[in-house]
Each structure stands twice: as structure tokens, then as C-alpha cells.
Design a protein around this motif. Structure first.
Motif, PDB file in Angstrom:
ATOM      1  N   TRP A 177       4.873  10.641   1.186  1.00 12.61           N
ATOM      2  CA  TRP A 177       5.485   9.806   2.219  1.00 12.61           C
ATOM      3  C   TRP A 177       4.469   9.177   3.166  1.00 12.61           C
ATOM      4  O   TRP A 177       4.803   8.771   4.280  1.00 12.61           O
ATOM      5  CB  TRP A 177       6.551  10.585   3.017  1.00 12.61           C
ATOM      6  CG  TRP A 177       7.728  10.933   2.178  1.00 12.61           C
ATOM      7  CD1 TRP A 177       7.912  12.051   1.428  1.00 12.61           C
ATOM      8  CD2 TRP A 177       8.902  10.123   1.950  1.00 12.61           C
ATOM      9  NE1 TRP A 177       9.102  12.014   0.752  1.00 12.61           N
ATOM     10  CE2 TRP A 177       9.742  10.831   1.062  1.00 12.61           C
ATOM     11  CE3 TRP A 177       9.318   8.875   2.418  1.00 12.61           C
ATOM     12  CZ2 TRP A 177      10.962  10.334   0.636  1.00 12.61           C
ATOM     13  CZ3 TRP A 177      10.543   8.383   1.992  1.00 12.61           C
ATOM     14  CH2 TRP A 177      11.343   9.107   1.108  1.00 12.61           C
ATOM     15  N   ASN A 178       3.222   9.091   2.731  1.00  7.11           N
ATOM     16  CA  ASN A 178       2.222   8.353   3.503  1.00  7.11           C
ATOM     17  C   ASN A 178       2.373   6.860   3.225  1.00  7.11           C
ATOM     18  O   ASN A 178       2.692   6.461   2.104  1.00  7.11           O
ATOM     19  CB  ASN A 178       0.801   8.788   3.122  1.00  7.11           C
ATOM     20  CG  ASN A 178       0.526  10.230   3.474  1.00  7.11           C
ATOM     21  OD1 ASN A 178       0.725  10.647   4.603  1.00  7.11           O
ATOM     22  ND2 ASN A 178       0.069  11.002   2.494  1.00  7.11           N
ATOM     23  N   ILE A 179       2.097   6.048   4.234  1.00  2.82           N
ATOM     24  CA  ILE A 179       2.047   4.596   4.044  1.00  2.82           C
ATOM     25  C   ILE A 179       0.613   4.240   3.661  1.00  2.82           C
ATOM     26  O   ILE A 179      -0.314   4.458   4.440  1.00  2.82           O
ATOM     27  CB  ILE A 179       2.443   3.842   5.333  1.00  2.82           C
ATOM     28  CG1 ILE A 179       3.794   4.349   5.849  1.00  2.82           C
ATOM     29  CG2 ILE A 179       2.478   2.338   5.077  1.00  2.82           C
ATOM     30  CD1 ILE A 179       4.938   4.191   4.869  1.00  2.82           C
ATOM     31  N   VAL A 180       0.424   3.742   2.452  1.00  2.00           N
ATOM     32  CA  VAL A 180      -0.915   3.469   1.940  1.00  2.00           C
ATOM     33  C   VAL A 180      -1.158   1.960   1.959  1.00  2.00           C
ATOM     34  O   VAL A 180      -0.488   1.195   1.264  1.00  2.00           O
ATOM     35  CB  VAL A 180      -1.085   4.007   0.509  1.00  2.00           C
ATOM     36  CG1 VAL A 180      -2.514   3.762   0.031  1.00  2.00           C
ATOM     37  CG2 VAL A 180      -0.757   5.490   0.464  1.00  2.00           C
ATOM     38  N   VAL A 181      -2.127   1.560   2.780  1.00  2.00           N
ATOM     39  CA  VAL A 181      -2.515   0.151   2.873  1.00  2.00           C
ATOM     40  C   VAL A 181      -3.591  -0.096   1.829  1.00  2.00           C
ATOM     41  O   VAL A 181      -4.577   0.633   1.760  1.00  2.00           O
ATOM     42  CB  VAL A 181      -3.042  -0.192   4.277  1.00  2.00           C
ATOM     43  CG1 VAL A 181      -3.400  -1.672   4.374  1.00  2.00           C
ATOM     44  CG2 VAL A 181      -2.005   0.165   5.340  1.00  2.00           C
ATOM     45  N   PRO A 182      -3.434  -1.114   1.000  1.00  2.00           N
ATOM     46  CA  PRO A 182      -4.373  -1.336  -0.109  1.00  2.00           C
ATOM     47  C   PRO A 182      -5.760  -1.746   0.350  1.00  2.00           C
ATOM     48  O   PRO A 182      -5.972  -2.143   1.485  1.00  2.00           O
ATOM     49  CB  PRO A 182      -3.717  -2.471  -0.899  1.00  2.00           C
ATOM     50  CG  PRO A 182      -2.927  -3.215   0.129  1.00  2.00           C
ATOM     51  CD  PRO A 182      -2.416  -2.167   1.061  1.00  2.00           C
ATOM     52  N   ILE A 183      -6.697  -1.644  -0.580  1.00  2.00           N
ATOM     53  CA  ILE A 183      -8.065  -2.087  -0.321  1.00  2.00           C
ATOM     54  C   ILE A 183      -8.084  -3.607  -0.183  1.00  2.00           C
ATOM     55  O   ILE A 183      -7.578  -4.330  -1.033  1.00  2.00           O
ATOM     56  CB  ILE A 183      -8.995  -1.663  -1.470  1.00  2.00           C
ATOM     57  CG1 ILE A 183      -9.034  -0.142  -1.593  1.00  2.00           C
ATOM     58  CG2 ILE A 183     -10.391  -2.225  -1.280  1.00  2.00           C
ATOM     59  CD1 ILE A 183      -9.738   0.349  -2.836  1.00  2.00           C
ATOM     60  N   VAL A 184      -8.682  -4.089   0.911  1.00  2.00           N
ATOM     61  CA  VAL A 184      -8.844  -5.538   1.075  1.00  2.00           C
ATOM     62  C   VAL A 184     -10.327  -5.916   1.170  1.00  2.00           C
ATOM     63  O   VAL A 184     -10.675  -7.064   1.313  1.00  2.00           O
ATOM     64  CB  VAL A 184      -8.111  -6.054   2.334  1.00  2.00           C
ATOM     65  CG1 VAL A 184      -6.615  -5.874   2.178  1.00  2.00           C
ATOM     66  CG2 VAL A 184      -8.593  -5.341   3.599  1.00  2.00           C
ATOM     67  N   ASP A 185     -11.162  -4.892   1.085  1.00  2.00           N
ATOM     68  CA  ASP A 185     -12.615  -5.102   1.145  1.00  2.00           C
ATOM     69  C   ASP A 185     -13.236  -4.069   0.212  1.00  2.00           C
ATOM     70  O   ASP A 185     -12.956  -2.878   0.319  1.00  2.00           O
ATOM     71  CB  ASP A 185     -13.110  -4.921   2.571  1.00  2.00           C
ATOM     72  CG  ASP A 185     -14.577  -5.326   2.754  1.00  2.00           C
ATOM     73  OD1 ASP A 185     -15.388  -4.997   1.859  1.00  2.00           O
ATOM     74  OD2 ASP A 185     -14.903  -5.947   3.759  1.00  2.00           O
TER      75      ASP A 185
END
Length: 308
Positions: free
Chosen positions: A292-300
């Protein structure tokens, strides 16, 4: 000259064929907002024709949820069709108030992560792209160099006041409904005064892309940057020099070629396309993991995934 590109207001919309599906999704969305602690959820009972919720952080509304019904004409058949919708609107992701901005961004990622993970189809219906300059309002000039034949424009450098905030509206709309139905609109204003930021000077050029823009051009870095490149945002260290150019430009039909001839490219501030690309990737790829973690994708490529 220090300046930066920012994403500000954002609105997402989910469309439904059936009212029951709409009601169920709204209930689940409100439950998600409260269980994730995104803010204080309050129903706006003054709203008569739609169901509206405000979400507060520190006494400020950081986003709203609208659930309602609208009708529109089918461009192919000419028939009037009904549409049930839920619209989630974030009033501003970049107010330059750190805690508020972090809460707004985390809320956006948390909601988009839930929508992506539950495979909910949604679309962008509003996006504000801003160039923030850390200088006085009087040092910046914004003009449109690729004008639409169907739009009326204010005189270059025309200064007005909106709620005591110095503002220059590029496009000229006679009525609020006309402005709200436009493909896009833009203005320059004193951000410091609007936000009550004491001891700072921030001037913002803001391009507001509206529902008709995304229906026509889609949601991509290319379409957004093409829209931004229709405008010249310029910094002048001398206000006298700026006024001289204003008088000159108001006597010509301005095109990118004229701007080049007049040597105005050296004053121009450019939007950073990487900011827009990263934002699109985050919105479309953020997800809720097994824990249930919110995972923000790699953008760099130098960074790893971020969990909120």
C-alpha cells in the motif's frame, strides 16, 4: 536571471455511462482520501447542481472533487448526449509555500496511483504550466507571437488588477463563460502579492490549457510545448527598455520572424520541456504497491523510485 518552469493547477476527469457506477466510484474515492490522510474532507453544501467536496490542508483547500452530470452535442450525430463525471481539481501544486505544495503533490500522486492501480480510465481536462521569474512584475513582458484568428488579444503590456494583484491578460475575453470555454488562455501576474509571500518577488506567466485543448491535441509533452512556444516571455533589466519595445511592438503585427528581427530572442525565457515530460510520466506511471505504498516512478536515471 533566475527562473523555473512549474506545473500548477491540474484537473482529472473520470467519465461514466451509468449513475450507479459514478456513485460507487465517488464513495471509494472519498474513502481513499480519508484513509490516506490527504486532508480534511468536507462536503460543500452550498453547491446545488453537483456534489462537491473540498479537501483542506492547514486551512487551505488543496483540491476539490466534483461529481455531476453534463450534456453535450455529439459532433457526428448532432444529438444531445448526457455524461456523468467525477472531476478532481488541484487548485495549485506550486504556491511557493513548501508544506502546502508537498501536501498537494503527494495528494495528486496518491490519487493518480489509486486510479492507475485500479485501472480506472481518466483524462486530463485542465493543466496550468507556469514560468516563474524571481524578479519584479515590471521587469517581465509576455506576448503571443502565434495568434489565433478567432481570438481577440489585449494590447501588449496592458496592465490590469485582479483582486489587487497586478496582472496582464494576453487574450481578451469579454465574459467568464467565454474564457472558460476557450482552448487556452494566458496571463502574467505578481505571484508574491497573490500568495502573500512577504520578502520575495515572484512574477508568474501562466498558460492555462483547458478541456477543449486536450480533446483536440491530447496530453503530451509535444502538444504542451507547442502551446508554450506560441508565447514570448521576456525579462528586461531596464524598465525603460521594456517600455520602448512595448511601444514598438504595438505598431506591428507580431510574428516569430519580427521578434527575431527586433533582437528580442536575447530577452526570452524558455519553458523546460523536461519538467513537463517528468510530470506526465509521474501521473501516468505512479502506482500502489503490495504494501500500500505510493510508488512514484523513476524520472531521472540517477534516481531511484520514491515511496510516499
Amino acid at each position: 536571471m533566475k527562473y523555473q518552469t512549474n506545473i500548477d493547477s491540474v484537473a482529472l476527469q473520470i467519465d461514466f455511462e451509468k449513475t450507479e457506477e459514478q456513485r460507487n466510484k465517488l464513495s471509494l474515492l472519498c474513502l481513499w482520501v480519508t484513509t490516506r490522510g490527504l486532508g480534511k474532507l468536507e462536503q460543500d453544501k452550498n453547491s446545488k447542481f453537483i456534489t462537491k467536496y473540498d479537501v483542506y490542508f492547514g486551512g487551505t483547500i488543496i483540491f476539490t472533487i466534483h461529481s455531476g452530470f453534463t450534456s453535450k452535442e455529439n459532433s457526428l450525430t448532432g444529438k444531445i448526449e448526457g455524461l456523468n463525471y467525477i472531476r478532481i481539481r488541484f487548485a495549485g501544486l506550486k504556491s511557493h509555500k513548501q508544506k502546502q505544495d508537498e501536501a498537494s503533490f503527494n495528494a495528486l500522486m496518491t490519487i493518480c496511483g489509486w486510479l492507475n492501480t485500479t485501472r480506472t480510465k481518466y483524462r486530463m481536462v485542465e493543466l496550468d504550466v507556469a514560468i516563474d521569474t524571481f524578479c519584479s512584475f515590471d521587469n517581465i513582458l509576455a506576448i503571443c507571437v502565434n495568434k489565433s484568428g478567432k481570438t481577440t488579444y489585449n494590447e501588449i503590456g496592458h496592465k490590469q488588477y485582479y483582486r489587487d494583484v497586478p496582472t496582464s491578460y494576453v487574450e481578451k475575453y469579454g465574459k467568464e463563460k467565454e474564457a472558460n470555454n476557450a482552448v487556452l488562455r494566458s496571463y502574467l501576474y505578481n505571484k508574491s502579492v497573490k500568495e502573500g509571500l512577504l520578502g520575495s518577488s515572484i512574477t508568474r506567466f501562466e498558460l492555462k490549457l483547458q478541456n477543449r485543448f486536450f480533446l483536440k491535441y491530447g496530453f503530451s509533452e509535444k502538444s504542451i510545448m507547442e502551446a508554450m512556444n506560441r508565447y514570448y516571455v521576456m525579462y528586461f533589466d531596464s524598465i525603460q527598455k521594456k517600455d520602448q519595445y512595448i511601444r514598438l511592438l504595438n505598431n506591428f503585427k507580431i510574428t516569430p520572424k519580427e521578434m527575431e528581427i527586433f533582437g528580442l530572442n536575447k530577452f526570452r525565457l524558455f519553458a523546460d520541456g523536461n519538467v513537463i515530460t517528468d510530470f506526465i510520466r509521474q501521473v501516468q506511471s505512479v502506482y500502489v504497491d503490495f504494501y500500500w505504498n505510493i510508488v512514484v516512478p523513476i524520472v531521472d536515471s540517477r534516481l531511484s523510485e520514491k515511496k510516499l
